[in-house]
Design an enzyme around this catalytic site. Structure first.
Site, PDB file in Angstrom:
ATOM      1  N   LYS A   1     -60.372 -23.067  31.008  1.00 50.35           N
ATOM      2  CA  LYS A   1     -60.363 -21.772  31.890  1.00 50.35           C
ATOM      3  C   LYS A   1     -61.763 -20.872  31.631  1.00 50.35           C
ATOM      4  O   LYS A   1     -62.288 -20.514  32.373  1.00 50.35           O
ATOM      5  CB  LYS A   1     -59.130 -20.775  31.828  1.00 50.35           C
ATOM      6  CG  LYS A   1     -58.055 -21.048  32.345  1.00 50.35           C
ATOM      7  CD  LYS A   1     -57.942 -21.258  33.605  1.00 50.35           C
ATOM      8  CE  LYS A   1     -56.751 -21.582  34.354  1.00 50.35           C
ATOM      9  NZ  LYS A   1     -56.909 -22.097  35.871  1.00 50.35           N
TER      10      LYS A   1
ATOM     11  N   TYR B   1     -56.275 -25.509  27.375  1.00 50.85           N
ATOM     12  CA  TYR B   1     -56.179 -24.812  28.665  1.00 50.85           C
ATOM     13  C   TYR B   1     -57.014 -23.749  28.636  1.00 50.85           C
ATOM     14  O   TYR B   1     -57.909 -23.441  29.354  1.00 50.85           O
ATOM     15  CB  TYR B   1     -54.776 -24.166  28.695  1.00 50.85           C
ATOM     16  CG  TYR B   1     -54.445 -23.078  29.665  1.00 50.85           C
ATOM     17  CD1 TYR B   1     -54.329 -23.691  31.008  1.00 50.85           C
ATOM     18  CD2 TYR B   1     -53.911 -22.001  29.543  1.00 50.85           C
ATOM     19  CE1 TYR B   1     -54.188 -22.676  32.128  1.00 50.85           C
ATOM     20  CE2 TYR B   1     -53.572 -21.240  30.489  1.00 50.85           C
ATOM     21  CZ  TYR B   1     -53.766 -21.428  31.915  1.00 50.85           C
ATOM     22  OH  TYR B   1     -53.340 -20.726  32.972  1.00 50.85           O
TER      23      TYR B   1
HETATM   24  C1  AKB Z   1     -49.553 -20.052  30.118  1.00 51.82           C
HETATM   25  O1  AKB Z   1     -48.643 -19.398  29.378  1.00 51.82           O
HETATM   26  O2  AKB Z   1     -50.327 -21.029  29.995  1.00 51.82           O
HETATM   27  C2  AKB Z   1     -49.964 -18.973  31.157  1.00 51.82           C
HETATM   28  C3  AKB Z   1     -51.165 -18.193  31.138  1.00 51.82           C
HETATM   29  C4  AKB Z   1     -51.104 -17.066  30.235  1.00 51.82           C
HETATM   30  O3  AKB Z   1     -52.194 -18.525  31.709  1.00 51.82           O
HETATM   31  N1  AKB Z   1     -48.911 -18.193  31.750  1.00 51.82           N
END
Ligand code: AKB
Length: 322
Positions: free
Chosen positions: A149, A145
């Site tokens: 990002k 993730y």
């Molecule tokens: C997550 O925990 O993946 C999200 C974020 C901090 O982007 N809430």
């Protein structure tokens, strides 16, 4: 944006989308705020204004809706969050990147549009200073993730510099809200804990008691998002993504705050794979640039957020009973 122009919210059935659609439809009227989600929705999203079933991977379908409805502002909120992305690595990369490219390319082609794309504290990694993390610092994310990002931030800045696409972004901390539950994040415990405190009087936390993370109450996050989107373009000096700070707390601290309202509340700890994700993220954020550039000020602290969360969740439970 003139009063004849409209707003499109992609991923409107999620945690941020649910609150954002509500706020914008209350402010502007239902007709001007087009909600879209890959999943068909029921209730408020469909009943209070236009709704389209749309997949962010389908660039043509998004472009068709934008052209047919005079859309000028797009909020791209569809994404797989940190915990789910670790389980569905390739799918997370595809969804998080292709969705962004589709929207940036449409904005580039049509011109005159404004795009909001959410980044996250997940862009930071274990080599980043963890306390009061600066806007510009070492960024070596170790999660799928976080990598998506960080890459997304680079692309946003690139599309702004090369093609003049007016794209704006915030690095959201963990978001806490009562209208919709988050799904698949590492900070989700901070929402679930309130539900379980009311429903069971206890909570088994998947993070250790002393894991501090940056968090924010949803009304502050929605206000920040709209302040950023409504700011004059010359105020937006950062086109990758802005650091944004609200509240930083540990599971033990939030549990103690809940105990002030529910004295019998008990918390236990059983850390799982999400602990490693949390350990790679900042504990608190320096958002001086958001304050200086477009006047950001958070309202909620842990006490006022907890009072408001419990009030709304209790109300929802009472109205469900009647
Ligand atoms: C997550 O925990 O993946 C999200 C974020 C901090 O982007 N809430």
């Amino acid at each position: 944006m003139s009063s004849a122009d409209n707003i499109l919210i992609l991923g409107s059935g999620g945690q941020i989308g649910t609150d954002l659609v509500h706020t914008l439809r209350t402010e502007l009227g239902g007709d001007r705020v087009i909600a879209a989600d890959v999943k068909d929705q029921e209730g408020y999203l469909k009943e209070s204004g236009p709704f389209f079933k749309l997949d962010v991977m389908d660039g043509q379908a998004i472009a068709d809706v934008i052209k047919a409805n005079k859309v000028k502002h797009v909020y791209l909120l569809a994404a797989l969050l940190s915990a789910t992305a670790e389980q569905k690595m390739k799918m997370a990369w595809k969804l998080n990147m292709e969705g962004l490219f589709n929207v940036l390319d449409i904005a580039k082609e049509l011109g005159g549009m404004r795009i909001f794309w959410p980044s996250s504290i997940a862009v930071f990694g274990p080599t980043t200073p963890r306390v009061n993390t600066p806007q510009f610092t070492t960024m070596e994310p170790t999660t799928v993730y976080g990598i998506s990002k960080q890459a997304g931030e680079r692309w946003c800045e690139y599309y702004f510099n090369k093609f003049g696409v007016d794209v704006r972004s915030i690095r959201y901390p963990g978001l806490i809200s009562y209208k919709a539950q988050p799904g698949g994040g590492t900070t989700d415990y901070a929402v679930d804990i309130y539900h379980q405190a009311l429903d069971k009087g206890s909570y088994n936390c998947f993070l250790k008691e002393d894991t501090a993370l940056p968090m924010m109450y949803m009304p502050d996050a929605i206000r920040a998002t709209l302040e950023l989107m409504n700011a004059d373009a010359d105020k937006i000096k950062i086109r990758s993504s802005y650091n944004l700070a609200g509240i930083s707390f540990t599971p033990r601290e939030i549990a103690n705050e809940i105990k002030k309202h529910i004295p019998e509340f008990q918390i236990s700890y059983e850390p799982d794979f999400r602990q490693a994700i949390a350990d790679s993220w900042p504990m608190s954020i320096d958002d001086t640039r958001a304050q200086d550039d477009w006047g950001w000020v958070p309202y909620y602290d842990m006490a006022s957020m907890t009072k408001d969360m419990l009030l709304h969740l209790k109300e929802a439970r009472m109205s469900a009973e009647h």
